[in-house]
Motif scaffolding. Structure first.
Motif, mmCIF file in Angstrom:
data_model
loop_
_atom_site.group_PDB
_atom_site.id
_atom_site.type_symbol
_atom_site.label_atom_id
_atom_site.label_comp_id
_atom_site.label_asym_id
_atom_site.label_seq_id
_atom_site.Cartn_x
_atom_site.Cartn_y
_atom_site.Cartn_z
ATOM 1 N N ASP A 103 0.815 -1.085 0.018
ATOM 2 C CA ASP A 103 -0.060 0.162 0.063
ATOM 3 C C ASP A 103 0.769 1.140 -0.049
ATOM 4 O O ASP A 103 0.684 1.936 -0.871
ATOM 5 C CB ASP A 103 -0.771 0.114 1.140
ATOM 6 N N TYR A 107 0.283 2.573 -3.464
ATOM 7 C CA TYR A 107 -1.055 3.113 -3.761
ATOM 8 C C TYR A 107 -1.526 4.209 -2.657
ATOM 9 O O TYR A 107 -2.205 5.044 -3.255
ATOM 10 C CB TYR A 107 -1.955 1.816 -3.374
ATOM 11 N N THR A 108 -1.395 3.982 -1.542
ATOM 12 C CA THR A 108 -1.687 5.168 -0.563
ATOM 13 C C THR A 108 -0.606 5.414 0.374
ATOM 14 O O THR A 108 0.243 4.611 0.915
ATOM 15 C CB THR A 108 -2.889 4.375 0.303
#
Length: 225
Positions: A103, A107-108
């Protein structure tokens, strides 16, 4: 019968030729739990690096219950939408969760990732209001040694994960934060700076096993380090 489900990313699914920490955990539970249990989940395969697909069954020792919910390149972002139905269908009692590195890497940011942890926990409890969860902090990988901003995100997320675990813990559905694997060294316990080798597999399994023993009296301390 207690049903355990491993949930994770590439460090949990493993790749062709590996035992995986899931195998080490199963061995430990067989030796120390003392009651009936099952390993459950919707997937069984390893990741095949040659085809970049989760289609390999070439485990170093395939003779164990290989069920899991893990995927190469998958994180909290990907697992949160799946967890309610997966927990419900497979009647999972205990989730052993190792997520977050992918992540943060792709992604984040840390705060968004922590929000997805909350979505995951809520979803798991929809599937089973009494589900127990053990969450492993993100283990900084080789990227964190050279990328200061990424290392800071890992540190920030682990702080938020600890706070989230404390905030969301409740008696009927305990939420435990595992301690980082003891003496884990990415230059000794991985084969590429991220993915565990044999010693790394044992150390990750030990982090889960020792947390469950200390908090719930489940099994015994992990002894194969």
């Amino acid at each position: 019968m207690l049903r355990f489900m491993p949930v994770g990313d590439s460090m949990t699914i493993g790749s062709s030729g590996e035992h995986t920490w899931r195998y080490r955990m199963w061995q430990h539970l067989c030796a120390t739990y003392g009651g009936p249990f099952r390993i459950v989940g919707p997937r069984e395969a390893l990741h095949d690096k040659m085809t970049d697909t989760p289609t390999s069954y070439a485990y170093a020792d395939p003779d164990f219950p290989r069920a899991h919910l893990a995927g190469w390149g998958e994180g909290w972002l990907h697992m949160a939408p799946l967890i309610t139905e997966t927990v419900r269908t497979h009647r999972a009692d205990v989730l052993l969760v190792s997520l977050g590195l992918i992540d943060l890497g792709f992604y984040t940011d840390a705060d968004q990732t922590a929000e997805n942890v909350r979505h995951f926990v809520a979803g798991a409890r929809l599937g089973n209001p009494r589900v127990h969860m053990v969450l492993l902090p993100v283990i900084p990988n080789i990227r964190a040694e050279s990328d200061a901003s990424f290392a800071a995100q890992v540190t920030r997320f682990n702080e938020l994960l600890a706070k989230t675990a404390a905030d969301l813990d409740e008696p009927r559905s305990p939420l435990l934060l595992a301690s980082p694997p003891t003496s884990y060294d990415i230059h000794r316990d991985t084969y590429d700076g991220t993915h565990p080798n044999e010693s790394g597999e044992h150390r990750i399994a030990a982090a889960f096993a020792d947390t469950m023993h200390q908090a719930w009296g489940l099994g015994e301390p992990y002894s194969r380090l």
